[in-house]
Enzyme design. Structure first.
Site, PDB file in Angstrom:
ATOM      1  N   MET A  15       0.849  -1.196   0.000  1.00  0.00           N
ATOM      2  CA  MET A  15       0.000   0.000   0.000  1.00  0.00           C
ATOM      3  C   MET A  15       0.880   1.239   0.000  1.00  0.00           C
ATOM      4  O   MET A  15       1.696   1.425   0.909  1.00  0.00           O
ATOM      5  CB  MET A  15      -0.931  -0.001   1.211  1.00  0.00           C
ATOM      6  CG  MET A  15      -1.980  -1.102   1.180  1.00  0.00           C
ATOM      7  SD  MET A  15      -2.993  -1.172   2.682  1.00  0.00           S
ATOM      8  CE  MET A  15      -1.863  -2.031   3.808  1.00  0.00           C
ATOM      9  N   CYS A  97      -2.918  -1.879  -9.852  1.00  0.00           N
ATOM     10  CA  CYS A  97      -3.177  -0.498  -9.449  1.00  0.00           C
ATOM     11  C   CYS A  97      -3.879   0.262 -10.576  1.00  0.00           C
ATOM     12  O   CYS A  97      -3.409   0.261 -11.715  1.00  0.00           O
ATOM     13  CB  CYS A  97      -1.880   0.199  -9.086  1.00  0.00           C
ATOM     14  SG  CYS A  97      -2.107   1.912  -8.543  1.00  0.00           S
ATOM     15  N   GLY A 209      -8.876  -8.478  -1.217  1.00  0.00           N
ATOM     16  CA  GLY A 209     -10.029  -7.609  -1.435  1.00  0.00           C
ATOM     17  C   GLY A 209     -11.142  -7.845  -0.434  1.00  0.00           C
ATOM     18  O   GLY A 209     -11.674  -8.952  -0.342  1.00  0.00           O
ATOM     19  N   ARG A 236      -6.128  -2.661   4.014  1.00  0.00           N
ATOM     20  CA  ARG A 236      -6.293  -1.527   4.920  1.00  0.00           C
ATOM     21  C   ARG A 236      -6.569  -1.935   6.354  1.00  0.00           C
ATOM     22  O   ARG A 236      -6.133  -1.255   7.289  1.00  0.00           O
ATOM     23  CB  ARG A 236      -7.417  -0.624   4.402  1.00  0.00           C
ATOM     24  CG  ARG A 236      -7.043   0.172   3.165  1.00  0.00           C
ATOM     25  CD  ARG A 236      -8.281   0.769   2.510  1.00  0.00           C
ATOM     26  NE  ARG A 236      -9.087  -0.254   1.858  1.00  0.00           N
ATOM     27  CZ  ARG A 236     -10.337  -0.078   1.461  1.00  0.00           C
ATOM     28  NH1 ARG A 236     -10.949   1.074   1.689  1.00  0.00           N
ATOM     29  NH2 ARG A 236     -10.987  -1.043   0.849  1.00  0.00           N
TER      30      ARG A 236
END
Length: 335
Positions: A15, A97, A209, A236
């Site tokens: 990330m 990306c 995901g 995240r």
């Protein structure tokens, strides 16, 4: 071809601006087993840029994968060689990306439209190094989002010697959606990834995901129908609440966690922070990975406030972390 694994691979996604060396060191204190990734490094930057800044890492971070971006086979092969020399465990090619900057450079998710070119690139990388070369991709892009498109991409690239694919189970819209929106708006289609594994049992297929907890991860790894997947990658959630990683070793590998409490993690982190600060790392960079360590626990707001307000101040040092810990421990005891 890749041999079946006795346990799945659990990893933290690459990330940008998040998975820097400071975050990765913290993550390794929380789990011995989780596989860590760098931020994406463009191949030309790896070749011509400040390698200590871009590629430098602590040996304790291993297993650590270098993610590269780019589209030129020669550049990526050279960058892969450099990454191997710098001690990385594997080299990953970014084919996922969707940002405008990445698209304008003809790399990232845009490359899913060019499987033959990707195979040329990865073939050059495989020839250049003795460590694994892997690919992180989407299930599709724009209107090329049928299973047949994903199947063609994986089959073509696997022919170059790539044996591991980490598949973000959302398509990417290259026009009309921001990178942030591309993380949430296209629907998750994990069944596509499971079908891919069924069609390619000899490949290591991992899923990425929408994974925010380990119950979801287990469900993805071992679906009600179909074959088990070879790995799960969390993004995240593992940055916003790094303590999530403390459960990896006992949950997936039946091994004790390295630390039992966030306080122990902070105590183990402090010598690293002192060393890196002495080398010139700003406190803002050293405290940023710690901000979510107490998420959902008593004192979490106080912890974040002390670090966030104190780190930018002139003269701030690692003592700020001790100050924040001393303030949060009474709150935890009271809670």
């Amino acid at each position: 071809m890749t041999e079946p694994r006795t346990a799945p691979e659990v990893s933290v996604a690459p990330m940008m601006d998040w998975t820097d060396r400071h975050y990765r060191y913290l993550a390794r204190l929380l789990s011995r087993r989780v596989v860590l990734y760098t931020e994406m490094v463009h191949a030309q930057a790896a070749i011509h840029g400040d390698r200590e800044r871009l590629l430098g890492h602590d040996p304790a971070e291993s297993p650590l994968v270098l993610q590269l971006g780019g589209a030129d086979a020669g550049d990526l092969a050279e960058a892969a060689r450099i990454g191997e020399a710098w001690g990385y465990s594997a080299i990953n090619l970014n084919v996922g990306c969707p940002s405008d900057r990445v698209q304008s450079g003809r790399f990232g998710a845009a490359l899913m439209a060019e499987p033959e070119h990707v195979a040329e690139v990865t073939g050059a990388m495989v020839e250049a190094v003795n460590i694994p070369v892997t690919v992180k991709c989407r299930i599709g892009i724009d209107d090329q989002d049928e299973y047949a498109d994903l199947e063609r991409f994986v089959t073509t690239v696997a022919g170059s010697g790539v044996e591991t694919f980490i598949v973000h189970a959302r398509k990417a819209w290259l026009q009309g959606l921001s990178p942030k929106a591309n993380r949430d708006i296209p629907p998750l289609r994990p069944e596509r990834v499971q079908h891919l594994k069924a069609e390619h049992p000899g490949l290591a297929i991992q899923i990425n995901g929408g994974i925010r907890d380990w119950e979801t991860a287990r469900a993805q790894l071992h679906p009600a129908t179909g074959p088990a997947l070879d790995g799960v990658m969390v993004g995240r959630a593992a940055y916003q609440d790094p303590w999530l990683l403390q459960a990896v070793d006992p949950t997936f590998f039946g091994e004790p966690a390295p630390v039992a409490t966030p306080e122990e993690a902070v105590a183990a982190w402090l010598p690293y922070a002192q060393e890196r600060h002495a080398d010139g790392a700003p406190m803002t960079a050293l405290t940023r990975p710690l901000l979510g360590l107490f998420s959902g626990r008593p004192g979490a707001r106080r912890w974040r406030r002390i670090l966030s307000e104190g780190a930018p101040r002139a003269g701030s040092g690692p003592g700020l972390i001790r100050e924040a810990l001393a303030a949060v421990v009474p709150a935890r005891a009271a809670g």
